[in-house]
Design a protein around this motif. Structure first.
Motif, PDB file in Angstrom:
ATOM      1  N   THR A  98       0.838  -1.199   0.000  1.00 12.39           N
ATOM      2  CA  THR A  98       0.000   0.000   0.000  1.00 12.39           C
ATOM      3  C   THR A  98       0.869   1.243   0.000  1.00 12.39           C
ATOM      4  O   THR A  98       2.092   1.178   0.203  1.00 12.39           O
ATOM      5  N   LEU A 151      -2.591  -2.126  -9.062  1.00 12.77           N
ATOM      6  CA  LEU A 151      -3.533  -3.248  -9.146  1.00 12.77           C
ATOM      7  C   LEU A 151      -4.965  -2.734  -8.972  1.00 12.77           C
ATOM      8  O   LEU A 151      -5.192  -1.593  -8.516  1.00 12.77           O
ATOM      9  N   PRO A 152      -5.986  -3.557  -9.305  1.00  9.88           N
ATOM     10  CA  PRO A 152      -7.391  -3.097  -9.183  1.00  9.88           C
ATOM     11  C   PRO A 152      -7.777  -2.629  -7.797  1.00  9.88           C
ATOM     12  O   PRO A 152      -8.630  -1.755  -7.633  1.00  9.88           O
ATOM     13  N   ASP A 153      -7.184  -3.158  -6.739  1.00 13.76           N
ATOM     14  CA  ASP A 153      -7.542  -2.772  -5.367  1.00 13.76           C
ATOM     15  C   ASP A 153      -6.715  -1.585  -4.880  1.00 13.76           C
ATOM     16  O   ASP A 153      -6.662  -1.306  -3.688  1.00 13.76           O
ATOM     17  N   LYS A 154      -6.010  -0.878  -5.828  1.00  8.34           N
ATOM     18  CA  LYS A 154      -5.217   0.321  -5.555  1.00  8.34           C
ATOM     19  C   LYS A 154      -3.868   0.041  -4.909  1.00  8.34           C
ATOM     20  O   LYS A 154      -3.086   0.954  -4.636  1.00  8.34           O
ATOM     21  N   ARG A 155      -3.648  -1.267  -4.576  1.00 10.67           N
ATOM     22  CA  ARG A 155      -2.310  -1.613  -4.116  1.00 10.67           C
ATOM     23  C   ARG A 155      -1.364  -1.682  -5.327  1.00 10.67           C
ATOM     24  O   ARG A 155      -1.799  -1.671  -6.464  1.00 10.67           O
ATOM     25  N   ARG A 156      -0.096  -1.763  -5.061  1.00 15.25           N
ATOM     26  CA  ARG A 156       0.908  -1.814  -6.132  1.00 15.25           C
ATOM     27  C   ARG A 156       1.837  -2.999  -5.905  1.00 15.25           C
ATOM     28  O   ARG A 156       2.031  -3.460  -4.783  1.00 15.25           O
TER      29      ARG A 156
END
Length: 590
Positions: A545, A576-581
């Motif tokens: 995150t 990524l789609p969940d805003k994590r990288r």
């Protein structure tokens, strides 16, 4: 073939001597034969004992026909100077010698005629003394009687020796055939004659005329009365032309190799006075060159240097010799050597004196290095058509440059870039056209050729590399580097950037030079920050995150968010789609 012209006072037996030598009387006009006076140029030839063929250009000796005499002598490399034993040195002897001297003729033979009428001793000594002080110097002397034939055998031997000393014409040079006669032949059309001093002419060649620039085709060639398909310099030649009529050309015109000569309407020349004190030149005079005679305006530049302005163009080259004559006083004023057939305009006060200083060491030798020093920048073709052999490689295209001047231009361009960026730090360098204008260059391509590291081209502008950034910017970057030492992601806030020396201009200049990385309005790091971030982020559990990344980088979201967005754009990280990288980078082994 060798070509030689006669010279000497009227009625001293020039034409009679040529008749005795060749069997051909050079006076071809009925009026000449009726009056016993040479009026126009005459031509004859003979074979010498060695087998060498020798062509004569016989000139009139009367003072009224000096322009005709100069048309005959102007293109030949040697003279047969004739003085009569019973009359000795006369006024036209002196004027003809002055003309020969002015033209710089260095090969000649003195013939004292009528030795059957008077003792030649006095006339010989007198003539030798006068000729010795000219460019001819000490010459062989032969005494003859054309009427009885006495001395003709010795004269032929002397002519053979003279012919052996004459320089060969350069057959590889462009053609410039000064026309000394033009006439029409029924069934053939226009024929022109002249002395070919350089180059070669073939049947079928296309040449151009100096006066009109019109192309003409060589329909036929004759040399010494014989048809031929090729004539090489040096030679007397008659050229049958297609595409030109008699009214369009004549004496004083020239046949030229296309694109090998520039039309000259003004030229800078050195004045030669034959060792006598320099006379004050009139403002107008007549210049004789080749077979041409044209009025000129004379403008002094400095000692022995003048500019001539011509009413019609002539095909001149550096090193050409000419005669300046006062037709009113009927005297030769001086000899001339062409130094520059394409001189710069003289517009400002003192321009003439500055031009004289530029030409101070010029003597008419078409040397490439000297011409580049004077002209600084010039197209290769312009030097070539002025007679300069070019061996230097162009700096770009066909542009040649004086090496010292080119170095100066390069340094000046660097100064211009620094000045421009200092005044306009938000711009990405000086526009090429603006640089061209400030440097006074004739082409944008020259500016582009001057650009070498640390300068570089960027979207039509010349900008500076890191080593060329302004001192104030470099100092600010050094202070920022020290500030971030050990804390590469602790981007200073706005007030601190100002304290470090980053005003608006300095900040923009540093970004443009690539010295800093600006991620957002007041988020500034060093250029290696993305690489360092990739190394740290690659050690985290993937994906991660923004908060995890901030803790790993030792900074705040103010810095982490724009830094990650930059890394996303560089392919270092991936959202990524969940805003994590997750980090696509793998840490390099230590």
């Amino acid at each position: 073939m060798r070509v030689i012209a006669t010279a000497g006072h009227v009625d001293h037996g020039k034409s009679t001597l040529i008749h005795a030598l060749t069997g051909t009387h050079p006076d071809r006009l009925a009026e000449e034969r009726r009056r016993g006076l040479t009026i126009d140029l005459g031509f004859a030839w003979t074979d010498l004992p060695s087998g060498e063929r020798l062509a004569f250009v016989d000139v009139p000796g009367h003072e009224r026909f000096v322009p005709t005499m100069l048309a005959g002598v102007g293109s030949v490399p040697a003279v047969l100077f004739v003085v009569a034993a019973d009359e000795g040195w006369k006024p036209q002897s002196a004027e003809h010698l002055a003309a020969v001297d002015a033209l710089g003729v260095r090969h000649g033979l003195l013939v004292v005629t009528r030795c059957d009428v008077a003792d030649p001793g006095h006339a010989t000594a007198q003539a030798q003394d006068r000729i010795r002080s000219s460019t001819l110097g000490s010459v062989d002397t032969v005494t003859v009687s054309a009427r009885t034939g006495v001395g003709l055998t010795g004269l032929r031997a002397a002519l053979d020796r003279l012919a052996a000393r004459l320089p060969d014409g350069d057959a590889e040079s462009p053609v410039r055939l000064w026309i000394d006669r033009s006439f029409t032949v029924r069934g053939s059309g226009l024929v022109v004659t002249g002395t070919l001093g350089a180059g070669r002419i073939r049947r079928g060649d296309v040449l151009v005329t100096a006066r009109s620039g019109r192309p003409v085709r060589v329909r036929g060639l004759q040399a010494l009365g014989e048809e031929t398909g090729l004539v090489r310099a040096t030679a007397r030649v008659a050229v049958n032309l297609r595409g030109l009529d008699k009214e369009s050309t004549g004496r004083g015109d020239a046949l030229l190799t296309p694109e090998s000569f520039l039309p000259c309407l003004s030229c800078d020349v050195r004045v030669h006075h034959g060792g006598t004190p320099a006379p004050e030149l009139p403002r107008t005079a007549v210049v004789h060159i080749g077979s041409a005679a044209v009025p000129v305006r004379v403008r002094p530049l400095g000692p022995d240097l003048v500019r001539l302005t011509l009413p019609e163009p002539l095909p001149l080259r550096i090193g050409d010799r000419a005669v300046l004559r006062d037709p009113g006083l009927r005297r030769v004023l001086a000899g001339l050597t062409v130094l520059d057939p394409q001189p710069p305009e003289l517009r400002r006060r003192g321009a003439a004196a500055r031009r004289a200083a530029e030409l101070g060491d010029a003597h008419g030798a078409p040397a490439e290095a000297a011409e580049l020093r004077r002209r600084l920048l010039v197209r290769r073709g312009e030097l070539t058509v002025m007679g300069v052999a070019v061996r230097t490689a162009p700096v770009v295209g066909d542009w040649l440059a004086d090496p010292a001047h080119w170095t100066t231009l390069r340094a000046r361009l660097a100064e211009l870039v620094a000045e421009y960026l200092s005044e306009r730090p938000t711009e990405d360098g000086i526009p090429v056209e603006a640089a061209r204008h400030r440097l006074g260059l004739p082409a944008v391509s020259l500016v582009e050729a001057l650009v070498t590291p640390p300068l570089r081209m960027s979207r039509g502008r010349v900008t500076a590399g890191l080593a060329a950034q302004p001192a104030s910017v470099a100092d600010a970057v050094r202070r920022l580097t020290a500030e971030l030492d050990g804390r590469p992601f602790a981007a200073p806030r706005a007030h601190r950037l100002t304290e470090l020396g980053f005003g608006r201009r300095e900040l923009a200049a540093a970004v443009r030079h690539g010295a800093i990385l600006r991620l957002a309005e007041h988020v500034v790091l060093l250029p290696d920050a993305p690489r360092l971030a990739a190394d740290r982020l690659s050690e985290l559990d993937q994906p991660f995150t923004v908060g995890t990344a901030s803790r790993a980088l030792g900074t705040t979201r103010r810095v982490t968010v724009p830094l990650l967005e930059h890394c996303d754009g560089q392919g270092i990280t991936q959202v990524l789609p969940d805003k994590r990288r997750r980090c696509t980078h793998r840490r390099r082994p230590a």
